[in-house]
Write a protein that holds these residues in place. Structure first.
Motif, PDB file in Angstrom:
ATOM      1  N   GLN A 377      49.724  46.465  27.296  1.00 41.54           N
ATOM      2  CA  GLN A 377      49.121  45.706  28.398  1.00 41.54           C
ATOM      3  C   GLN A 377      47.596  45.640  28.242  1.00 41.54           C
ATOM      4  OE1 GLN A 377      51.100  43.952  30.080  1.00 41.54           O
ATOM      5  NE2 GLN A 377      52.964  45.009  29.422  1.00 41.54           N
ATOM      6  N   TYR A 378      47.196  45.332  27.035  1.00 38.01           N
ATOM      7  CA  TYR A 378      45.785  45.327  26.635  1.00 38.01           C
ATOM      8  C   TYR A 378      44.942  44.409  27.527  1.00 38.01           C
ATOM      9  CZ  TYR A 378      42.433  46.095  22.733  1.00 38.01           C
ATOM     10  OH  TYR A 378      41.385  46.490  21.939  1.00 38.01           O
ATOM     11  N   THR A 379      45.413  43.199  27.773  1.00 40.85           N
ATOM     12  CA  THR A 379      44.619  42.225  28.532  1.00 40.85           C
ATOM     13  C   THR A 379      44.323  42.723  29.938  1.00 40.85           C
ATOM     14  OG1 THR A 379      45.695  40.453  27.275  1.00 40.85           O
ATOM     15  CG2 THR A 379      44.483  39.811  29.241  1.00 40.85           C
ATOM     16  N   SER A 380      45.317  43.275  30.606  1.00 41.23           N
ATOM     17  CA  SER A 380      45.110  43.788  31.968  1.00 41.23           C
ATOM     18  C   SER A 380      44.123  44.941  31.968  1.00 41.23           C
ATOM     19  CB  SER A 380      46.444  44.233  32.568  1.00 41.23           C
ATOM     20  OG  SER A 380      47.316  43.137  32.727  1.00 41.23           O
ATOM     21  N   LYS A 381      44.195  45.775  30.944  1.00 39.21           N
ATOM     22  CA  LYS A 381      43.266  46.910  30.851  1.00 39.21           C
ATOM     23  C   LYS A 381      41.840  46.421  30.606  1.00 39.21           C
ATOM     24  CE  LYS A 381      46.692  50.277  29.250  1.00 39.21           C
ATOM     25  NZ  LYS A 381      47.211  51.054  28.089  1.00 39.21           N
ATOM     26  N   ILE A 382      41.697  45.395  29.781  1.00 38.15           N
ATOM     27  CA  ILE A 382      40.375  44.810  29.546  1.00 38.15           C
ATOM     28  C   ILE A 382      39.794  44.308  30.870  1.00 38.15           C
ATOM     29  CG2 ILE A 382      39.258  42.746  28.606  1.00 38.15           C
ATOM     30  CD1 ILE A 382      39.364  44.818  26.499  1.00 38.15           C
ATOM     31  N   GLN A 383      40.605  43.607  31.652  1.00 40.74           N
ATOM     32  CA  GLN A 383      40.139  43.061  32.931  1.00 40.74           C
ATOM     33  C   GLN A 383      39.719  44.162  33.901  1.00 40.74           C
ATOM     34  OE1 GLN A 383      42.900  40.366  34.786  1.00 40.74           O
ATOM     35  NE2 GLN A 383      43.019  39.014  33.018  1.00 40.74           N
ATOM     36  N   MET A 384      40.553  45.186  34.035  1.00 40.40           N
ATOM     37  CA  MET A 384      40.330  46.197  35.061  1.00 40.40           C
ATOM     38  C   MET A 384      39.295  47.241  34.659  1.00 40.40           C
ATOM     39  SD  MET A 384      43.127  48.743  36.874  1.00 40.40           S
ATOM     40  CE  MET A 384      43.422  49.702  35.397  1.00 40.40           C
ATOM     41  N   ARG A 385      39.317  47.632  33.379  1.00 37.54           N
ATOM     42  CA  ARG A 385      38.501  48.773  32.962  1.00 37.54           C
ATOM     43  C   ARG A 385      37.160  48.391  32.362  1.00 37.54           C
ATOM     44  NH1 ARG A 385      43.177  52.298  29.769  1.00 37.54           N
ATOM     45  NH2 ARG A 385      44.501  52.759  31.590  1.00 37.54           N
ATOM     46  N   THR A 386      37.116  47.290  31.604  1.00 37.50           N
ATOM     47  CA  THR A 386      35.914  47.003  30.829  1.00 37.50           C
ATOM     48  C   THR A 386      35.039  45.895  31.398  1.00 37.50           C
ATOM     49  OG1 THR A 386      36.917  45.357  29.347  1.00 37.50           O
ATOM     50  CG2 THR A 386      37.221  47.667  28.770  1.00 37.50           C
ATOM     51  N   VAL A 387      35.649  44.846  31.939  1.00 39.85           N
ATOM     52  CA  VAL A 387      34.855  43.713  32.437  1.00 39.85           C
ATOM     53  C   VAL A 387      33.879  44.134  33.539  1.00 39.85           C
ATOM     54  CG1 VAL A 387      34.978  41.493  33.650  1.00 39.85           C
ATOM     55  CG2 VAL A 387      36.466  41.931  31.682  1.00 39.85           C
ATOM     56  N   PRO A 388      34.281  44.996  34.493  1.00 41.12           N
ATOM     57  CA  PRO A 388      33.288  45.425  35.497  1.00 41.12           C
ATOM     58  C   PRO A 388      32.074  46.113  34.875  1.00 41.12           C
ATOM     59  CG  PRO A 388      35.507  45.928  36.255  1.00 41.12           C
ATOM     60  CD  PRO A 388      35.639  45.494  34.825  1.00 41.12           C
ATOM     61  N   LEU A 389      32.263  46.808  33.756  1.00 39.36           N
ATOM     62  CA  LEU A 389      31.131  47.433  33.081  1.00 39.36           C
ATOM     63  C   LEU A 389      30.206  46.382  32.474  1.00 39.36           C
ATOM     64  CD1 LEU A 389      32.886  50.457  31.327  1.00 39.36           C
ATOM     65  CD2 LEU A 389      31.172  50.592  33.142  1.00 39.36           C
ATOM     66  N   LEU A 390      30.786  45.373  31.855  1.00 40.00           N
ATOM     67  CA  LEU A 390      29.965  44.293  31.301  1.00 40.00           C
ATOM     68  C   LEU A 390      29.184  43.578  32.397  1.00 40.00           C
ATOM     69  CD1 LEU A 390      32.538  42.878  28.729  1.00 40.00           C
ATOM     70  CD2 LEU A 390      30.246  43.697  28.159  1.00 40.00           C
ATOM     71  N   GLN A 391      29.856  43.328  33.510  1.00 39.02           N
ATOM     72  CA  GLN A 391      29.178  42.648  34.622  1.00 39.02           C
ATOM     73  C   GLN A 391      28.017  43.480  35.150  1.00 39.02           C
ATOM     74  OE1 GLN A 391      32.776  42.185  36.954  1.00 39.02           O
ATOM     75  NE2 GLN A 391      32.882  39.991  36.536  1.00 39.02           N
ATOM     76  N   LYS A 392      28.247  44.783  35.277  1.00 40.12           N
ATOM     77  CA  LYS A 392      27.179  45.645  35.784  1.00 40.12           C
ATOM     78  C   LYS A 392      26.037  45.747  34.771  1.00 40.12           C
ATOM     79  CE  LYS A 392      26.348  50.034  38.120  1.00 40.12           C
ATOM     80  NZ  LYS A 392      26.949  51.293  38.635  1.00 40.12           N
ATOM     81  N   HIS A 393      26.391  45.801  33.492  1.00 38.18           N
ATOM     82  CA  HIS A 393      25.356  45.889  32.462  1.00 38.18           C
ATOM     83  C   HIS A 393      24.385  44.717  32.570  1.00 38.18           C
ATOM     84  CE1 HIS A 393      23.524  46.580  28.491  1.00 38.18           C
ATOM     85  NE2 HIS A 393      23.483  45.250  28.445  1.00 38.18           N
ATOM     86  N   PHE A 394      24.933  43.511  32.684  1.00 34.47           N
ATOM     87  CA  PHE A 394      24.057  42.334  32.699  1.00 34.47           C
ATOM     88  C   PHE A 394      23.339  42.142  34.035  1.00 34.47           C
ATOM     89  CE2 PHE A 394      26.575  41.330  28.941  1.00 34.47           C
ATOM     90  CZ  PHE A 394      25.577  40.888  28.083  1.00 34.47           C
ATOM     91  N   GLN A 395      23.751  42.877  35.050  1.00 33.01           N
ATOM     92  CA  GLN A 395      22.984  42.903  36.302  1.00 33.01           C
ATOM     93  C   GLN A 395      21.732  43.748  36.148  1.00 33.01           C
ATOM     94  OE1 GLN A 395      25.606  44.426  39.304  1.00 33.01           O
ATOM     95  NE2 GLN A 395      26.908  42.610  39.341  1.00 33.01           N
ATOM     96  N   ILE A 396      21.800  44.742  35.234  1.00 35.92           N
ATOM     97  CA  ILE A 396      20.714  45.723  35.104  1.00 35.92           C
ATOM     98  C   ILE A 396      19.855  45.471  33.870  1.00 35.92           C
ATOM     99  CG2 ILE A 396      20.185  48.188  34.885  1.00 35.92           C
ATOM    100  CD1 ILE A 396      22.884  48.761  36.236  1.00 35.92           C
ATOM    101  N   PHE A 397      20.500  45.169  32.751  1.00 33.28           N
ATOM    102  CA  PHE A 397      19.795  45.069  31.470  1.00 33.28           C
ATOM    103  C   PHE A 397      19.787  43.629  30.953  1.00 33.28           C
ATOM    104  CE2 PHE A 397      21.789  49.367  31.525  1.00 33.28           C
ATOM    105  CZ  PHE A 397      20.616  50.110  31.629  1.00 33.28           C
ATOM    106  N   SER A 398      18.902  43.384  30.033  1.00 31.59           N
ATOM    107  CA  SER A 398      18.776  42.024  29.498  1.00 31.59           C
ATOM    108  C   SER A 398      19.451  41.858  28.145  1.00 31.59           C
ATOM    109  CB  SER A 398      17.291  41.649  29.364  1.00 31.59           C
ATOM    110  OG  SER A 398      16.611  42.582  28.536  1.00 31.59           O
ATOM    111  N   ILE A 462      42.076  35.178  30.990  1.00 28.30           N
ATOM    112  CA  ILE A 462      42.138  36.305  30.050  1.00 28.30           C
ATOM    113  C   ILE A 462      41.298  37.472  30.543  1.00 28.30           C
ATOM    114  CG2 ILE A 462      41.586  37.057  27.700  1.00 28.30           C
ATOM    115  CD1 ILE A 462      42.045  34.132  26.826  1.00 28.30           C
ATOM    116  N   PHE A 463      40.071  37.192  30.949  1.00 31.02           N
ATOM    117  CA  PHE A 463      39.124  38.261  31.270  1.00 31.02           C
ATOM    118  C   PHE A 463      38.924  38.487  32.770  1.00 31.02           C
ATOM    119  CE2 PHE A 463      38.004  36.834  26.991  1.00 31.02           C
ATOM    120  CZ  PHE A 463      38.034  38.042  26.312  1.00 31.02           C
ATOM    121  N   GLY A 464      39.503  37.628  33.589  1.00 29.25           N
ATOM    122  CA  GLY A 464      39.304  37.780  35.025  1.00 29.25           C
ATOM    123  C   GLY A 464      37.953  37.267  35.479  1.00 29.25           C
ATOM    124  N   ALA A 465      37.162  36.754  34.538  1.00 29.62           N
ATOM    125  CA  ALA A 465      35.831  36.202  34.832  1.00 29.62           C
ATOM    126  C   ALA A 465      35.384  35.403  33.612  1.00 29.62           C
ATOM    127  CB  ALA A 465      34.831  37.331  35.132  1.00 29.62           C
TER     128      ALA A 465
END
Length: 503
Positions: A377-398, A462-465
């Motif tokens: 269930q790789y795709t669901s895990k990518i959406q739930m576990r990793t995408v929020p980290l990417l979103q937060k990263h780009f809120q803080i860093f350039s 795929i990514f939920g965003a």
């Protein structure tokens, strides 16, 4: 000779972990639904440890919920079993043998329901623990009126109803109820179902008030790898060393976490076993422990699992023997994820300590943790576990978090279907063939087959965003996809480690 109370004097060998005779006379304070290895390796471990220090002073009645398997070994061994604690702690190899005597007896829900109900009226009973799988905490309306309920909530309701009647609704006779099933807000969900069943049954309001006020349904979070049984060869070797046969012997990693959500002083007093181990945490909010586990352990697994498979690693411990791959994980966690989880409730020190523990756990030479199992269930895990980290990263860093970008690229490449495979859910990378176990695999397969893979970050299915909105991310992912195609996963890692990753 088989493990039992009567052979203990013959095999003690001055071992400190052997129970004193008085431990077998302790009152039954806990009713536990489930005989599984997680319960025996985690909560039962803590209770046994507390009993040895004369703190909790209570034993466990275990309810076997399923029809599969027998309980003969528990009866023959007087509920005792050996835990082999094997792993790495602070870089040091740990190998302990612990005899657990916390279980007093095991009863079958199918065959001994009347005897289980009798436990409910014991003044000594204080705690209910469960691990009935995530499906176990579900509503089965027919259980509201069944003589012998089938579901765990239905069984628990009947136990609570009998206890309420026996003690005339005394508010001090409620129970502390701690489900350990791996669902968010497991205690709240269980309580919600219990109340629904009580209303379907037509229970009096006084009983519903007692359920709400006298009982503490605690959300909890557990974290411990308990592989369970040993191989036949290792089992025989350990039994020879111990001097007894143990049909219930299990293996556990040294790391344990049991976070229990409660604000009640009475509950904290009852759960006195928390005093003997800092891995048991009683707190008014367990969300910070869920977040740190989800991001530093689970997200790290998800970012790296596809990359590891493409690199030819079968197990986590095998990958950790490779200095390049270990360096990738270190920079992913410490350089990119730690700054994102550190905040109002999680200190940098806590995040760094947990990251170090994750590295120790990944290196555990005694656990065969398969990377392919992590990609399920790789795709669901990518959406739930990793995408929020990417979103937060780009809120803080350039800048682009390169280790995360490589993890996303590896996920995309892993999901490429093998056109020549008879199995439509299979993938291939060089000479490596592997199954793709993902309900959403078709989404990426369409992209690959349609030649649209370079733009797949835009697809929120795929990514939920839409990840293409983040500056530089799409270009970095596509660059890594090219490196994976033309060179190798380890070369992609080498290119990152040669740079200064964003932190």
């Amino acid at each position: 000779m088989k493990l039992s109370k009567k052979i203990l004097p013959l095999v003690t060998n001055s071992r400190e972990d052997f129970p004193a005779g008085s431990n077998f006379e302790l009152p039954e304070k806990v009713l536990q639904f489930g005989t599984g290895v997680l319960l025996r390796g985690l909560p039962d471990y803590f209770i046994n440890k507390a009993n040895r220090q004369q703190i909790f002073n209570g034993r466990i009645v275990v309810v076997k919920s399923t029809a599969q398997g027998a309980t003969d070994a528990f009866h023959e061994q007087d509920g005792m079993y050996t835990i082999l604690e094997k792993g790495i702690v602070n870089g040091i190899d740990v190998n302990k043998k612990i005899l657990n005597a916390s279980i007093s007896r095991v009863l079958s829900a199918n065959d001994q329901w009347a005897e289980i109900l009798n436990c409910s009226v014991s003044p000594a009973l204080q705690v209910v623990i469960s691990n009935t799988t995530e499906v176990g905490i579900s509503l089965l309306e027919s259980d509201a009126t069944a003589d012998i309920p089938l579901s765990f909530p239905g069984r628990l309701l009947q136990i609570l109803w009998k206890r309420y009647l026996h003690f005339n609704g005394a508010t001090d006779k409620g129970l502390v109820i701690i489900p350990t099933e791996l669902i968010v807000n497991n205690g709240s969900r269980l309580k919600e179902i219990i109340l629904q069943l009580a209303r379907i049954k037509g229970s009096p309001e006084l009983f519903i008030d007692w359920l709400n006020e006298a009982n503490d349904f605690c959300n909890s979070l557990v974290d411990c790898i308990v592989p369970g049984k040993l191989s036949s060869e290792e089992q025989k070797a350990v039994e020879k060393e111990l001097g007894y046969e143990d049909a219930l012997m299990i293996m556990s990693e040294p790391y344990r976490l049991w976070a229990i959500e409660t604000d009640k002083p009475s509950t904290k007093k009852i759960l006195s076993f928390a005093k003997v181990d800092e891995s048991v945490i009683l707190t008014g909010n367990i969300e910070k422990y869920r977040e740190i586990k989800l991001r530093l352990l689970n997200a790290t697994h998800t970012f790296s699992s596809g990359l590891a498979v493409l690199a030819g690693f079968k197990t986590v411990k095998e990958a950790m023997r490779d200095r390049l791959f270990e360096g990738y994980l270190q920079q992913l966690m410490i350089g990119e994820i730690v700054p994102l989880v550190t905040g109002n409730t999680i200190t940098k020190s806590e995040a760094m300590q947990f990251a170090a523990q994750v590295i120790d756990r990944f290196k555990n030479p005694y656990i065969e943790h398969q990377w392919l199992a992590i990609t399920a269930q790789y795709t669901s895990k990518i959406q739930m576990r990793t995408v929020p980290l990417l979103q937060k990263h780009f809120q803080i860093f350039s800048g682009v978090p390169l280790n995360m970008a490589l993890g996303i690229a590896a996920f995309i490449r892993f999901m490429q279907p093998d056109k020549n495979s008879a199995n439509k859910h299979g993938g291939k990378y060089r000479e490596i063939h592997y199954p793709i176990q993902d309900d959403k695999a078709g989404l990426l397969a369409e992209k690959w087959l349609g030649g649209e893979i370079a733009n797949c970050l835009q697809d929120s299915r795929i990514f939920g965003a839409d990840l293409s909105v983040f500056p530089g991310l799409e270009a970095s992912v596509n660059e890594f996809l090219q490196v994976l195609e033309e060179d190798s996963p380890l070369e992609a890692i080498r290119s990152i480690l040669a740079k200064k990753t964003v932190a």
